[in-house]
Design an enzyme around this catalytic site. Structure first.
Site, mmCIF file in Angstrom:
data_model
loop_
_atom_site.group_PDB
_atom_site.id
_atom_site.type_symbol
_atom_site.label_atom_id
_atom_site.label_comp_id
_atom_site.label_asym_id
_atom_site.label_seq_id
_atom_site.Cartn_x
_atom_site.Cartn_y
_atom_site.Cartn_z
ATOM 1 N N TRP A 73 -73.043 50.119 59.956
ATOM 2 C CA TRP A 73 -72.570 50.756 61.190
ATOM 3 C C TRP A 73 -71.062 50.921 61.224
ATOM 4 O O TRP A 73 -70.552 51.738 61.978
ATOM 5 C CB TRP A 73 -73.045 49.959 62.417
ATOM 6 C CG TRP A 73 -74.529 49.947 62.504
ATOM 7 C CD1 TRP A 73 -75.317 50.938 63.025
ATOM 8 C CD2 TRP A 73 -75.425 48.932 62.034
ATOM 9 N NE1 TRP A 73 -76.639 50.584 62.906
ATOM 10 C CE2 TRP A 73 -76.729 49.367 62.308
ATOM 11 C CE3 TRP A 73 -75.245 47.695 61.401
ATOM 12 C CZ2 TRP A 73 -77.861 48.621 61.978
ATOM 13 C CZ3 TRP A 73 -76.365 46.940 61.072
ATOM 14 C CH2 TRP A 73 -77.649 47.406 61.359
ATOM 15 N N GLU A 77 -77.188 52.079 74.291
ATOM 16 C CA GLU A 77 -76.197 52.466 73.271
ATOM 17 C C GLU A 77 -76.610 53.818 72.704
ATOM 18 O O GLU A 77 -77.097 53.939 71.583
ATOM 19 C CB GLU A 77 -76.112 51.418 72.150
ATOM 20 C CG GLU A 77 -74.948 51.710 71.198
ATOM 21 C CD GLU A 77 -74.881 50.765 70.005
ATOM 22 O OE1 GLU A 77 -75.805 49.953 69.838
ATOM 23 O OE2 GLU A 77 -73.905 50.868 69.243
ATOM 24 N N GLN A 118 -83.720 44.232 66.505
ATOM 25 C CA GLN A 118 -83.087 45.503 66.084
ATOM 26 C C GLN A 118 -84.043 46.698 66.160
ATOM 27 O O GLN A 118 -83.643 47.805 66.480
ATOM 28 C CB GLN A 118 -82.557 45.351 64.655
ATOM 29 C CG GLN A 118 -81.975 46.616 64.035
ATOM 30 C CD GLN A 118 -80.628 46.992 64.616
ATOM 31 O OE1 GLN A 118 -79.606 46.419 64.251
ATOM 32 N NE2 GLN A 118 -80.622 47.951 65.533
ATOM 33 N N HIS A 127 -78.518 44.790 73.912
ATOM 34 C CA HIS A 127 -77.950 46.063 73.442
ATOM 35 C C HIS A 127 -78.507 47.123 74.388
ATOM 36 O O HIS A 127 -79.659 47.525 74.259
ATOM 37 C CB HIS A 127 -78.388 46.361 72.009
ATOM 38 C CG HIS A 127 -77.585 45.654 70.971
ATOM 39 N ND1 HIS A 127 -77.545 44.297 70.871
ATOM 40 C CD2 HIS A 127 -76.755 46.144 70.001
ATOM 41 C CE1 HIS A 127 -76.735 43.956 69.873
ATOM 42 N NE2 HIS A 127 -76.247 45.055 69.334
ATOM 43 N N HIS A 178 -69.188 39.896 70.411
ATOM 44 C CA HIS A 178 -70.316 40.729 69.947
ATOM 45 C C HIS A 178 -70.121 41.141 68.492
ATOM 46 O O HIS A 178 -69.304 42.010 68.189
ATOM 47 C CB HIS A 178 -70.442 41.986 70.821
ATOM 48 C CG HIS A 178 -71.665 42.790 70.518
ATOM 49 N ND1 HIS A 178 -72.655 43.032 71.446
ATOM 50 C CD2 HIS A 178 -72.082 43.408 69.378
ATOM 51 C CE1 HIS A 178 -73.616 43.760 70.897
ATOM 52 N NE2 HIS A 178 -73.289 43.998 69.633
ATOM 53 N N HIS A 203 -72.420 41.273 64.429
ATOM 54 C CA HIS A 203 -73.665 41.065 63.672
ATOM 55 C C HIS A 203 -73.286 40.473 62.325
ATOM 56 O O HIS A 203 -73.027 41.204 61.368
ATOM 57 C CB HIS A 203 -74.401 42.395 63.481
ATOM 58 C CG HIS A 203 -74.819 43.042 64.758
ATOM 59 N ND1 HIS A 203 -76.126 43.055 65.200
ATOM 60 C CD2 HIS A 203 -74.092 43.672 65.725
ATOM 61 C CE1 HIS A 203 -76.185 43.679 66.374
ATOM 62 N NE2 HIS A 203 -74.965 44.055 66.714
ATOM 63 N N ASP A 262 -68.413 44.161 66.760
ATOM 64 C CA ASP A 262 -69.748 44.652 66.443
ATOM 65 C C ASP A 262 -70.085 44.571 64.946
ATOM 66 O O ASP A 262 -71.092 43.982 64.585
ATOM 67 C CB ASP A 262 -69.950 46.093 66.939
ATOM 68 C CG ASP A 262 -71.403 46.414 67.256
ATOM 69 O OD1 ASP A 262 -72.245 45.505 67.211
ATOM 70 O OD2 ASP A 262 -71.698 47.588 67.557
#
Ligand SMILES: [Zn+2]
Length: 412
Positions: A313, A211, A150, A208, A55, A57, A307
């Site tokens: 993030w 979360e 997203q 997702h 996982h 991005h 992630d």
């Protein structure tokens, strides 16, 4: 080519491995070198199958601070910052950053990556770049691409049409983000849509899911029910599921039955979620990591992901999944010796199940592709404790990474 004195995974004693034409042709306690055969003696070091990033991005990797920093450290400010950065994306920009990011990942022994790509962009710029990268990089890294909405499916203009376009362009996996949708009804609709789209295009699902620290965020029960009733089962993955941390135990106990029946996989991203979650709490502050130990004890497959690599993030994401396992064991309190010894599986075998890799194409076994890494430690416990470097990474017999171990001099 003959590799001698390698300790495979948790084996008690080292063994020898022969590789011919990119395939393991023998794995035995002792193999005798053939005339003229190249021999590499690894002196009892640890060999693992390649590390799998289940996982991440990559489209946002290496953008931290551009156009601004996420000062609150929340998931939602991260989404706002990325939304601004997204407007300036070009195919060249995405490719240049991803090339740097995957080389960083390769250093840490990663050869397989499931990357979520934001498709809430009318131009689908990042997706266009990533589909080209999947082909360009395939000899060094297997990229699995998730169409990730997203900013929502039902809550974003033309969200469903964008997802359908992405599916038609050749993604591997369909995503969703139910906790970000405007309403609970949209949340359910988005999951129904995503599962139906995946079934129509014969794709995997990775959502997702929940979360958020909201104990009323219940996307997971819908996702697991669809997986069960539509027969998608282990083709479905629930990522994050941090709300389960806040579920009352009576509800979670009831939910666990469904989760077990559904056969779905989980991905926990403990490093980033300990940073993003609990941000609305004063004290006590929740850890906001899904119930890894309970899921594992119930026989459910859980893998760990990074992630974010230096993005809105996580400005400190390194790409090294050893850091994620190290942090994850602490924060989930899975620090029993056997739990530590088995923890490499979160980023190898368990992640292979999440990615739905062919079991005969991964791991050590005669006839399988010769893909493995060598760490500068005799066991996983020592590799994890002392942050041992990956000395070599081989893919189909070809060496992708070579690291010289450094030896510090302690001057007292
Ligand atoms: Zn994510």
């Amino acid at each position: 080519m003959l590799f001698t004195n390698l300790r495979i995974e948790d084996a008690e004693t080292p063994c020898d491995i022969r590789v011919e034409d990119g395939v393991f042709t023998a794995i035995e306690e002792t193999l005798t070198p053939r005339e003229g055969e190249e021999v590499v003696d690894w002196e009892g070091r640890l060999a693992l199958p390649p590390i799998i990033e289940s996982h991440v991005h990559l489209d946002s990797a290496l953008t931290a601070g551009d156009p601004r920093w996420n000062e609150s450290g929340t998931l939602f400010e991260g989404i706002e910052v990325w939304s601004e950065r997204k407007r300036t994306l070009t195919v060249e920009d995405v490719k240049e950053r991803v090339h740097r990011a995957v080389r960083q990942q390769a250093r840490f022994g990663i050869q397989y990556v499931r990357t979520h790509v934001d498709v809430t962009d009318p131009d689908l710029t990042a997706l266009t770049a990533m589909l080209e990268l999947r082909e360009e990089l395939k000899d060094a890294i297997t990229l699995q691409i998730v169409a990730f909405p997203q900013e929502g499916i039902q809550s974003f203009p033309d969200g469903e049409a964008l997802m359908r376009r992405a599916a038609g362009m050749g993604v591997d996996v369909i995503g969703a983000i139910p906790h970000f949708e405007f309403t609970r009804e949209y949340s359910v609709d988005s999951l129904n849509f995503a599962c139906a789209l995946a079934q129509e295009f014969d794709l995997l699902v990775d959502v997702h899911c929940d979360e958020i620290d909201d104990e009323a965020s219940r996307g997971l029960e819908t996702l697991a029910t669809r997986a069960l009733e539509m027969g998608l089962r282990d083709r479905v993955t629930a990522s994050h599921t941090t709300a389960t941390h806040s579920y009352n135990n009576a509800y979670f106990t009831k939910l666990l039955r469904l989760l077990t029946m559904s056969g779905i996989n989980f991905v926990s991203n403990p490093l980033v979620n300990t940073h993003l979650q609990g941000r609305a709490d004063t004290f006590p502050k929740r850890r906001g990591v899904t119930r890894v130990e309970e899921l594992t004890a119930a026989g459910i497959n859980v893998s760990f992901g990074q992630d974010d690599i230096v993005d809105p993030w996580n400005p400190l994401g390194t790409g090294n999944l050893r850091d994620v396992v190290f942090n994850g064991l602490h924060v989930t309190q899975m620090m029993g010796k056997e739990q530590i010894d088995r923890s490499y599986r979160f980023i190898t075998h368990n992640a292979a199940r999440t990615l739905h890799l062919d079991p005969e194409s991964y791991g050590f076994g005669v006839g399988r592709p010769a893909r493995f890494i060598v760490l500068d430690a005799p066991t996983w416990y020592e590799a994890l404790s002392f942050n041992a470097p990956v000395l070599a990474s081989y893919r189909d017999g070809r060496q992708l990474v070579r690291t010289q171990p450094s030896t510090p001099e302690i001057l007292f």
